[in-house]
Design a protein around this motif. Sequence first.
Motif, short mmCIF file in Angstrom:
data_model
loop_
_atom_site.label_atom_id
_atom_site.label_comp_id
_atom_site.label_asym_id
_atom_site.label_seq_id
_atom_site.Cartn_x
_atom_site.Cartn_y
_atom_site.Cartn_z
N CYS A 235 0.84 -1.20 0.00
CA CYS A 235 0.00 0.00 0.00
C CYS A 235 0.87 1.25 0.00
O CYS A 235 1.94 1.28 0.60
CB CYS A 235 -0.92 0.02 1.22
SG CYS A 235 -2.06 1.42 1.23
N LEU A 236 0.40 2.29 -0.67
CA LEU A 236 1.17 3.53 -0.77
C LEU A 236 1.35 4.18 0.59
O LEU A 236 0.57 3.97 1.52
CB LEU A 236 0.46 4.50 -1.71
CG LEU A 236 -0.79 5.21 -1.15
CD1 LEU A 236 -0.95 6.55 -1.85
CD2 LEU A 236 -2.03 4.37 -1.38
N ARG A 237 2.40 4.98 0.68
CA ARG A 237 2.60 5.87 1.82
C ARG A 237 2.63 7.29 1.27
O ARG A 237 3.11 7.53 0.17
CB ARG A 237 3.93 5.57 2.52
CG ARG A 237 3.97 4.22 3.20
CD ARG A 237 3.20 4.21 4.48
NE ARG A 237 3.75 5.11 5.48
CZ ARG A 237 3.23 5.27 6.69
NH1 ARG A 237 2.13 4.61 7.04
NH2 ARG A 237 3.76 6.10 7.54
N LEU A 238 2.10 8.22 2.01
CA LEU A 238 2.07 9.60 1.56
C LEU A 238 3.21 10.40 2.17
O LEU A 238 3.48 10.31 3.37
CB LEU A 238 0.74 10.25 1.95
CG LEU A 238 -0.51 9.71 1.25
CD1 LEU A 238 -1.76 10.35 1.85
CD2 LEU A 238 -0.44 9.98 -0.24
N ASN A 239 3.89 11.18 1.32
CA ASN A 239 4.87 12.14 1.80
C ASN A 239 4.13 13.30 2.45
O ASN A 239 3.01 13.65 2.02
CB ASN A 239 5.70 12.64 0.60
CG ASN A 239 6.80 13.61 1.02
OD1 ASN A 239 6.53 14.73 1.44
ND2 ASN A 239 8.03 13.15 0.91
N LYS A 240 4.70 13.90 3.46
CA LYS A 240 3.98 14.97 4.15
C LYS A 240 3.71 16.18 3.26
O LYS A 240 2.86 17.01 3.56
CB LYS A 240 4.71 15.40 5.42
CG LYS A 240 6.01 16.17 5.19
CD LYS A 240 6.60 16.58 6.54
CE LYS A 240 7.87 17.39 6.35
NZ LYS A 240 8.43 17.83 7.66
N TYR A 241 4.43 16.28 2.15
CA TYR A 241 4.19 17.38 1.22
C TYR A 241 3.22 17.02 0.10
O TYR A 241 2.90 17.86 -0.74
CB TYR A 241 5.52 17.88 0.63
CG TYR A 241 6.44 18.47 1.68
CD1 TYR A 241 6.15 19.71 2.25
CD2 TYR A 241 7.57 17.79 2.11
CE1 TYR A 241 6.97 20.25 3.23
CE2 TYR A 241 8.40 18.32 3.09
CZ TYR A 241 8.09 19.55 3.64
OH TYR A 241 8.90 20.09 4.62
N ASP A 242 2.75 15.80 0.08
CA ASP A 242 1.71 15.42 -0.88
C ASP A 242 0.41 16.12 -0.52
O ASP A 242 0.11 16.34 0.66
CB ASP A 242 1.48 13.91 -0.87
CG ASP A 242 2.65 13.13 -1.48
OD1 ASP A 242 3.39 13.74 -2.27
OD2 ASP A 242 2.79 11.94 -1.17
N VAL A 243 -0.36 16.47 -1.53
CA VAL A 243 -1.68 17.08 -1.31
C VAL A 243 -2.70 16.29 -2.12
O VAL A 243 -3.16 16.71 -3.18
CB VAL A 243 -1.69 18.57 -1.74
CG1 VAL A 243 -3.04 19.20 -1.36
CG2 VAL A 243 -0.54 19.32 -1.09
N PRO A 244 -3.06 15.11 -1.63
CA PRO A 244 -3.98 14.26 -2.39
C PRO A 244 -5.40 14.79 -2.35
O PRO A 244 -5.79 15.55 -1.46
CB PRO A 244 -3.89 12.92 -1.66
CG PRO A 244 -3.54 13.29 -0.26
CD PRO A 244 -2.64 14.49 -0.36
N ALA A 245 -6.17 14.39 -3.35
CA ALA A 245 -7.61 14.69 -3.39
C ALA A 245 -8.34 13.39 -3.08
O ALA A 245 -8.03 12.34 -3.62
CB ALA A 245 -8.01 15.21 -4.77
#
Length: 327
Positions: A235-245
């Motif tokens: 499963c993906l991990r999000l970088n703290k600078y990612d801004v997903p919708a």
Amino acid sequence: MDYTKFKLVFMSKVCDALKKRGINRNLVKFYSKGYTSDIKEERDLIIDANLRYFGARSSSLMGDIIVVRTGGDGHEICRFEMKGLFKIYIREGFDSVIDVMESNITLLRAMNNEKIVDNMLNYSFAKKRLIVKLVTGNDIEEKTNMMLHRVIGDICQAVFIVLYENKDGRMRKVGTAMLPEKIIRHWGVTEEEVWRAAFANTKKHFPPVLFPCSASENRVSMLIDSDFMRENPECLRLNKYDVPALTTGAYNDGAVAIFYPGVGERMAKLFGESYYVVFTSENEVRLHAVESVSLTAIKNMMESLSGVLSKMVYKFDIDKGDIVALS
């Protein structure tokens, strides 16, 4: 045009539009504030309209309404509160008033075709048709009076019952109506049970989906992982600078996905921290890790956006395990 003049020209414009739908002028009737009747059908209509629109029980009409009999036998009734239609006219013009009335008439006919009205009091039947949608605006209380709802900040979650649905390509469109609290009392089930059923149905039919940026830009190629809710090593991990919708597979009304049970917690796990929730439209929310941006910067960004669902900033607090309104 003031309200008095609006009433004068309303009948002519509306009747001309409804005639194209096979609804003749004699099936459209205006009832003015203060109207009473000794006829049982009209008296029941007045009492029901007062409860629905004005929140009080009275045999004297508490405001102006318009009644459209849509069935061939004249027994199917669609009601509208005139000042509510006048507000739509002020904001958007007469065409929007006609659109609202025609949409409601379409819903009523669909309800009768599906025999939803006949089965509304049967919880086993209705349970499968319950979903959750978001309601916003200055008139939340007016829209949701006596309906099952709960408010956080300036956003209201409300339970709706699906009247009809159709699919247009990958987009599913549904016609819905808010669920009156009095129906739940008749069912004899708790409100929490109704919320659980509604969220389960919504999540099943409109599963949550993540995009790396605005989902409206490219719905298919920008999909990260439609199974991001599943626990697995890949499963993906999000970088703290990612801004997903975050939205749903249907996209329309997709902002509700952030309130699905388990979704908020899952996003916090993918970020590894608390995050801000920005309701950029009714169709999606944008998520910002708290450590990546200041609350002031989020507010400034929102000031430059148009068409947002809410001007308030929300936060999923990882310690509380819930969404809170900040401003």
